[in-house]
Design a protein around this motif. Structure first.
Motif, short mmCIF file in Angstrom:
data_model
loop_
_atom_site.label_atom_id
_atom_site.label_comp_id
_atom_site.label_asym_id
_atom_site.label_seq_id
_atom_site.Cartn_x
_atom_site.Cartn_y
_atom_site.Cartn_z
N ALA A 115 0.79 -1.23 0.13
CA ALA A 115 0.14 0.03 -0.12
C ALA A 115 0.59 1.50 0.00
O ALA A 115 2.05 0.81 0.11
CB ALA A 115 -0.80 0.05 0.98
N GLY A 116 0.25 1.95 -0.56
CA GLY A 116 0.85 3.57 -0.41
C GLY A 116 0.56 3.69 0.99
O GLY A 116 -0.32 4.49 1.33
N GLU A 194 -3.24 6.83 -7.36
CA GLU A 194 -3.98 8.24 -7.65
C GLU A 194 -3.22 9.42 -7.48
O GLU A 194 -1.90 9.52 -8.40
CB GLU A 194 -3.67 8.09 -5.60
N VAL A 210 -3.32 3.75 1.11
CA VAL A 210 -4.22 3.54 -0.28
C VAL A 210 -3.69 2.00 -0.96
O VAL A 210 -2.45 2.22 -0.68
CB VAL A 210 -3.99 4.36 -1.26
N GLY A 211 -4.74 1.79 -2.14
CA GLY A 211 -4.18 0.18 -2.45
C GLY A 211 -5.56 -0.07 -3.26
O GLY A 211 -6.64 0.65 -3.19
N MET A 212 -4.97 -1.25 -4.22
CA MET A 212 -5.96 -1.75 -5.17
C MET A 212 -6.54 -2.78 -4.97
O MET A 212 -6.65 -3.40 -5.90
CB MET A 212 -5.04 -1.30 -6.34
N THR A 235 4.54 -0.02 0.79
CA THR A 235 6.05 -0.07 0.10
C THR A 235 6.30 1.42 -0.28
O THR A 235 7.85 1.42 -0.91
CB THR A 235 5.92 -0.45 -1.04
N ASN A 236 6.12 3.10 0.00
CA ASN A 236 6.30 3.99 -0.85
C ASN A 236 5.28 5.37 -0.26
O ASN A 236 4.70 4.58 0.35
CB ASN A 236 5.84 3.67 -2.67
N LEU A 245 5.98 7.24 -8.88
CA LEU A 245 5.64 6.01 -8.07
C LEU A 245 6.27 5.47 -9.55
O LEU A 245 5.44 5.41 -11.07
CB LEU A 245 3.82 6.31 -7.98
N VAL A 250 7.43 -0.96 -5.22
CA VAL A 250 6.60 -1.82 -4.48
C VAL A 250 7.46 -2.98 -4.38
O VAL A 250 7.03 -3.20 -3.00
CB VAL A 250 5.72 -1.83 -5.29
N1 HPA Z 1 -1.42 3.83 -4.68
C1 HPA Z 1 -1.91 2.23 -4.40
N2 HPA Z 1 -1.45 0.64 -4.73
C2 HPA Z 1 -0.27 0.67 -4.35
C3 HPA Z 1 0.95 1.89 -4.10
C4 HPA Z 1 0.14 3.19 -4.05
O1 HPA Z 1 0.41 4.30 -3.26
N3 HPA Z 1 1.72 1.39 -3.82
C5 HPA Z 1 1.34 0.29 -3.17
N4 HPA Z 1 -0.25 -0.35 -3.92
#
Ligand code: HPA
Length: 272
Positions: A115-116, A194, A210-212, A235-236, A245, A250
């Protein structure tokens, strides 16, 4: 036409015939985090492609198999690779493995993801205990006719992430001297990252990461009466908080923290 119930039953029977039984935890391993599945003892690996009605995952860094066996002495069924809405799967496909986990007898699912980080206090490499989620995907896997045998029409999401599991997960982090972060996971459909404006919005509405992924699976787990524990690997920093990004970062971050992640997950499973 085969109904969803029949598809679940076919997949479940197939797995039972492979020797999958008495499972406690379904594990969903996110991008770059699938290696935990390699630590499963007395493992039986079953490629998704062999399982009736199972979708097949496409994203890089995902092996695409179920691994059954013991982790910290507890019987688990781990997904190495998950299905994302952005890949073009229906939400029924995305959440199908969770239905199978329920049908095969799991009482809980443990969801993990990359996730971010949106919360300013987060640093890439942090692990974040998910305390709650915001569904910003614009869709919901429970839209459509409800089968009362699978769960209620209007599922309660008041405790989407089990409160006792949250307590235990915090205690385990303390015992390991791990600076575990916690927060709200806000799910987007992807596949774009995003925009900086969207990330400002996330922060305003109370999102920390945030993530998907994750959001549909957790909705279905709650519908099915499964307890949920969720862990994000930050991860970031999210868009606008760092220069650019990319997926390589990631993966790099998950690689860097994988030993900590694996140890933490194993110790937590032991304690749940
Ligand atoms: N945004 C959405 N999904 C992600 C991100 C992100 O910054 N980093 C890893 N998955």
């Amino acid at each position: 036409m085969t109904t969803l119930q029949e598809k679940i039953q076919l997949a479940t029977t197939f797995l039972q015939n492979k020797g999958v039984k008495d499972v406690e935890f379904g594990l969903i391993l996110g991008s770059g985090l699938g290696e935990l599945g390699d630590e499963v003892e007395d493992a039986i690996a079953i490629p998704y492609a062999e399982i009736p009605h199972f979708p097949v995952s496409t994203v890089e860094g995902h092996a695409g198999q179920l691994v059954y066996g013991k982790l910290s002495g507890r019987p688990v069924l781990a997904m190495q690779g998950r299905f994302h809405y952005y890949e073009g799967y229906s939400l029924e496909d995305v959440t199908f493995p969770v239905r199978v986990m329920k049908a095969i007898g799991c009482h809980s699912v443990i969801v993990t993801n990359a996730a971010g980080g949106v919360n300013e206090a987060f640093t890439p490499g942090d692990l974040m205990l998910i305390t709650d989620q915001i569904n910003y995907t614009g869709v919901n896997p429970l839209i459509g006719p409800n089968d009362a045998a699978m769960g209620p029409r209007f599922a309660d999401m008041s405790h989407a992430y089990d409160l006792d599991y949250l307590t235990t997960a915090r205690e385990v982090a303390v015992s390991l001297n791990l600076a575990l972060k916690e927060g709200v996971y806000m799910g987007f459909s992807g596949p774009t990252y995003e925009t900086p404006a969207e990330i400002k919005m996330v922060r305003l509405v109370g999102g920390d990461a945030v993530g998907m992924s994750t959001v549909p699976e957790v909705i279905v787990a709650n519908h099915a009466g499964l307890k949920v524990l969720g862990i994000s690997c930050i991860t970031n920093l999210a868009a606008g908080m760092q220069a650019n990004l990319n997926h390589a970062e990631v993966v790099e971050t998950t690689q860097r923290v994988k030993e900590t992640f694996k140890t933490y997950l194993k110790e937590t499973i032991k304690a749940l």
